[in-house]
Write a protein that holds these residues in place. Structure first.
Motif, mmCIF file in Angstrom:
data_model
loop_
_atom_site.group_PDB
_atom_site.id
_atom_site.type_symbol
_atom_site.label_atom_id
_atom_site.label_comp_id
_atom_site.label_asym_id
_atom_site.label_seq_id
_atom_site.Cartn_x
_atom_site.Cartn_y
_atom_site.Cartn_z
ATOM 1 N N TYR A 211 -74.659 9.670 -49.399
ATOM 2 C CA TYR A 211 -73.481 10.502 -49.602
ATOM 3 C C TYR A 211 -73.679 11.951 -49.159
ATOM 4 O O TYR A 211 -72.700 12.635 -48.849
ATOM 5 N N ALA A 212 -74.908 12.456 -49.175
ATOM 6 C CA ALA A 212 -75.158 13.848 -48.779
ATOM 7 C C ALA A 212 -76.456 13.947 -47.991
ATOM 8 O O ALA A 212 -77.384 14.662 -48.376
ATOM 9 N N PRO A 213 -76.554 13.252 -46.838
ATOM 10 C CA PRO A 213 -77.824 13.237 -46.089
ATOM 11 C C PRO A 213 -78.151 14.564 -45.416
ATOM 12 O O PRO A 213 -79.322 14.831 -45.135
ATOM 13 N N GLU A 214 -77.143 15.386 -45.165
ATOM 14 C CA GLU A 214 -77.373 16.663 -44.472
ATOM 15 C C GLU A 214 -77.734 17.786 -45.429
ATOM 16 O O GLU A 214 -78.116 18.873 -44.980
ATOM 17 N N ALA A 215 -77.577 17.560 -46.717
ATOM 18 C CA ALA A 215 -77.880 18.615 -47.685
ATOM 19 C C ALA A 215 -79.375 18.910 -47.699
ATOM 20 O O ALA A 215 -80.214 18.033 -47.467
ATOM 21 N N ALA A 216 -79.703 20.180 -47.965
ATOM 22 C CA ALA A 216 -81.108 20.599 -47.970
ATOM 23 C C ALA A 216 -81.784 20.170 -49.266
ATOM 24 O O ALA A 216 -81.181 20.224 -50.340
ATOM 25 N N LYS A 217 -83.029 19.727 -49.138
ATOM 26 C CA LYS A 217 -83.845 19.464 -50.324
ATOM 27 C C LYS A 217 -84.526 20.763 -50.708
ATOM 28 O O LYS A 217 -85.204 21.375 -49.877
ATOM 29 N N ARG A 218 -84.333 21.170 -51.954
ATOM 30 C CA ARG A 218 -84.873 22.466 -52.353
ATOM 31 C C ARG A 218 -85.642 22.354 -53.664
ATOM 32 O O ARG A 218 -85.407 21.455 -54.473
ATOM 33 N N ALA A 219 -86.558 23.276 -53.856
ATOM 34 C CA ALA A 219 -87.302 23.330 -55.112
ATOM 35 C C ALA A 219 -86.400 23.877 -56.210
ATOM 36 O O ALA A 219 -85.517 24.703 -55.953
#
Length: 824
Positions: A211-219
């Motif tokens: 659903y949100a593959p482009e979202a950034a993975k963040r700490a």
């Protein structure tokens, strides 16, 4: 009284000062009211409920209760010539004048009584009602109340939505999500949790491969991987997902997955899980399997926060604070009541006038400082007191040390001792659970815990030794049994034949340390037990059962929705969900498992007393099923309305039973006029059906049992039927109209109730009338002769008036007082 005292091993005047005789005649309560003669409304300190026939007594102490029962109108308990009666009566009269006795059913406990006094604009000081405007005190106001300060984490982080996922609700409940934290949802799905948190002012974001593959993975401070690992069919990818989520954590990771239950699994086997009809994969873990998977994958301890929910802390100080607060179970909130609202008596006379003035002028300041003192169980350090309070103390008193000295002088010594014992017990529970889980020791202890250990134990080694001794004490079944009995005697749960202690989860923090450790060992396996309503501690089998009910607080008979049985010896648990697979059961006698501090306790007790008084159903054991319970009530024309039992508002079918031998149709379709005209003659008011049932149950059923079946000659009379009955009738007096109303809304017959004329074939009706008068409740009875029907009514007044209807020479019936000597 002497026999009751011997059974209870209690000494009159020394150990109890009031005797209560129960209506049954078999039970006597011996009551000890604290400061009976000095306190305007003394609180109950302890009680013994004695059964004379069984020779047993049940002891209860209210020493630690913040809401004990209180005594009103104590002047009525004294001998008539007691010189103190006028002063006591004056206080009672003032309370009546203020309006404090307008709701007598709700004033039996201290907490509501004090709230009621304040609501009416008064304060009780020195046994007198003082208007609040004259009560004095400083103007210092805290942003939150004492109770809110003691549980500030939960108050400040409560989310405004109720439809968050289970792990997010658990994080919020424990104060791990708040305005200063960042949140990242690793596998956020459609993003419902993220949107809800953003709406509550939380810095939240998420990523999802679909659903949100482009979202950034963040700490982030808090990372959630909720219900992700259970839908990944490949084991290696499961491991990769969990490690990926943990790599972004600064504070705590929450992990959630579906658990297996006793219900049949949906789908066909596939790998180590199942494929559903929609071709989706689902891996069902047990609680132990999920914990092992997390710990083996991350090489970190996983802390159960609920069924299928675990926390993993990267920040170890945060973990220590979480565990320390978790094991307190709000016990200090209960103890933070040691500051007296009464002006000091002898102690204040010993102080200088200047010191007394300082204390009284800044009373609210000292109350808040004392609350912090009792919450910690020790004198607080400067950084443990709010900045606002420190500023106020330095302005008014010069230093924290001076303020603490004054506060200690006003605190009740027993309350301080209980606070110290409670906090010491908290630490023992905390450290014992660390040993139970065989957790790696922390490299350093959080600052607050270091202070606690130094103050209560001297050093870390002594603290660990005390915790180890407490943990090993779980093997002592006699100690467990004794602790359960001690808890029950203080009102912390219901001891069921010595086999188990059952109590509400809010009371867990009040238990002896050995029982808290016992229960927390179960929590290690299944998670946060405050998710559940009741906890059942099995005394000898090494099990703890957790039960969750639908709207436990809001209804008198909550419905069971989930049960978890934790088997400590097997390190496993069984989960039962009630609904389709298991029929839910109702909880009877809820008041057994809560205590007088629980919201709505007085209303709950009153409901149970009313239900018992009806004696309609056998509520012992597990009691009847929900459907059986409501059918039983309805058959007797009762229904549950909130915390009240009211007469049924349902209009029954005429063919339904009315009492044990008759139907409503028997009352409706009887009498010559009704049979000839075939008028429907149906009651329109539900109360009319209830009145017919009461008449049948209380009068006609006993007559049928004693004399045999009877024949109704005149029963219910509707307005339509009354219009066509020939001859002289009196609908406004004879009660045949029951509770029916006129067009203006007033009752046809103001006497209400219901009436019937009946005949017992082949019986002398004088004997029937005599038997009714001698044995049954009734309102009015009219006797017409040995071979004629008797008229009898049953209603609200039940005046038991009987008349003999004599026939005059002119053919009229004249009522005369009925007596067996004058009947014909």
């Amino acid at each position: 009284m002497e026999m009751a005292a011997r059974i209870a091993c209690a000494v009159p005047e020394q150990q109890f000062n009031v005797i209560k005789l129960h209506r049954s005649g078999d039970e006597i309560s011996l009551l000890d009211y604290v400061d009976f003669f000095d306190d305007a409304f003394p609180a109950l300190g302890r009680s013994w409920k004695v059964s004379l026939s069984r020779g047993t007594s049940v002891f209860r102490t209210y020493e630690e209760s913040r809401n004990p029962p209180i005594l009103h109108r104590k002047e009525l308990l004294l001998v008539p010539d007691d010189l103190r009666i006028p002063a006591y009566r004056e206080v009672t009269d003032t309370a009546i004048e203020i309006g404090l006795f307008d709701e007598p059913n709700r004033i039996g406990f201290r907490e509501y009584w004090c709230q009621l006094i304040a609501r009416h604009g008064y304060e009780l000081m020195g046994g007198q009602f003082v208007p609040l405007a004259n009560a004095g005190g400083d103007t210092y106001q805290s942003d939150v109340s004492m109770e809110e300060q003691a549980s500030v984490h939960r108050h400040r982080t409560a989310l405004a939505r109720s439809n968050f996922s289970a792990p997010v609700q658990a994080l919020s409940r424990h104060g791990l999500i708040h305005g200063a934290t960042t949140f990242f949802d690793y596998g956020c799905g459609r993003g419902d949790d993220v949107r809800g948190l953003l709406a509550n002012g939380i810095d939240a974001s998420g990523w999802d491969p679909h659903y949100a593959p482009e979202a950034a993975k963040r700490a982030a401070d808090v990372v959630n991987i909720g219900f992700v690992v259970n839908v990944i069919e490949n084991f290696d990818e499961r491991v990769e997902a969990l490690r990926g989520a943990y790599s972004h954590v600064r504070g705590v990771l929450s992990v959630a997955a579906m658990l297996s239950s006793k219900a049949p699994l949906d789908g066909r086997p596939y790998g180590d899980g199942y494929l559903s009809s929609r071709n989706t994969f689902q891996k069902y873990f047990t609680q132990a399997q999920l914990r092992d998977f997390i710990e083996h994958t991350l090489d970190e301890s996983a802390i159960a926060a609920g069924p299928g929910v675990f926390f993993v802390f990267r920040d170890k100080d945060l973990e220590q604070r979480f565990l320390s607060m978790r094991y307190r179970h709000r016990v200090q909130t209960v103890l933070a009541r040691g500051w007296s609202h009464e002006r000091p008596k002898s102690s204040s006379r010993q102080r200088t006038d200047r010191t007394a003035t300082i204390v009284e002028t800044n009373r609210q300041l000292f109350e808040h400082l004392s609350s912090t003192y009792l919450e910690l169980g020790r004198p607080p350090q400067r950084d443990e007191v709010s900045f606002e309070l420190i500023a106020r103390i330095e302005e008014q008193l010069g230093s924290l040390a001076r303020a603490l000295k004054l506060a200690e002088s006003r605190l009740d010594a027993r309350t301080v001792a209980r606070a110290r014992d409670a906090r010491s017990s908290d630490l023992i529970v905390f450290l014992a659970l660390q040993q139970f889980q065989k957790r790696r020791p922390y490299r350093h202890l959080e600052a607050g815990i270091q202070r606690d250990i130094r103050y209560f134990f001297g050093d870390y080694a002594n603290a660990q030794a005390s915790a180890r001794q407490a943990l090993f004490g779980l093997a002592n079944l006699e100690a467990i049994d004794q602790a359960c009995r001690e808890a029950a005697s203080k009102g912390y749960g219901y001891l069921d034949d010595g086999q188990s202690l059952q109590l509400h989860s809010s009371l867990l923090g009040r238990l002896p340390a050995i029982l808290r450790i016992y229960v927390e060992c179960a929590a290690v396996l299944c998670g946060d037990i405050t998710n559940f309503d009741l906890v059942k501690i099995h005394v000898r089998s090494g099990k703890v059962t957790l039960l969750k009910y639908e709207d436990f607080e809001g209804v008198p008979l909550p419905r069971l929705v989930e049960r978890v049985k934790v088997k400590l010896r097997d390190q496993d648990q069984d989960l039962f969900s009630y609904g389709d697979d298991y029929p839910p059961t109702l909880l009877y006698y809820k008041s057994r498992y809560i205590n007088e501090e629980f919201p709505g306790y007085a209303e709950q007790v009153r409901f149970e007393q009313e239900l018992d008084a009806l004696a309609l159903l056998d509520l012992s054991g597990y009691g009847p099923s929900e459907s059986q319970f409501h059918r039983g009530l309805d058959a007797a024309r009762w229904q549950v309305d909130g915390f009240n039992l009211i007469r049924s508002r349902r209009v029954p079918d005429p063919g339904e039973p009315c009492g044990r031998f008759l139907t409503y149709r028997d009352f409706i379709e009887c009498g010559e006029t009704q049979l000839r005209s075939q008028i429907p003659n149906l009651p329109k008011e539900a109360d009319s059906y209830t009145a017919l049932f009461e008449l049948a149950s209380n009068v006609l059923d006993p007559v049928i049992e004693y004399f045999g079946m009877l024949r109704l000659t005149y029963g219910f009379c509707s307005r339509e039927l009354a219009k066509i009955i020939p001859g002289r009738i009196a609908p406004e007096l004879d009660q045949h109209a029951s509770h029916e109303r006129k067009r203006d809304g007033n009752p046809v017959c103001k006497r209400l109730g219901s009436a019937v004329d009946f005949l017992v074939e082949d019986e002398d009706m004088s004997e029937v009338a005599d038997w009714i008068i001698a044995n049954l409740p009734f309102d009015r009875l009219y006797y017409y002769g040995r071979d004629s029907p008797v008229h009898v009514s049953y209603g609200p007044e039940n005046r038991r008036i009987a008349f003999r209807m004599d026939l005059t020479r002119g053919g009229r019936r004249v009522p005369r007082p009925y007596s067996t000597a004058s009947k014909k």
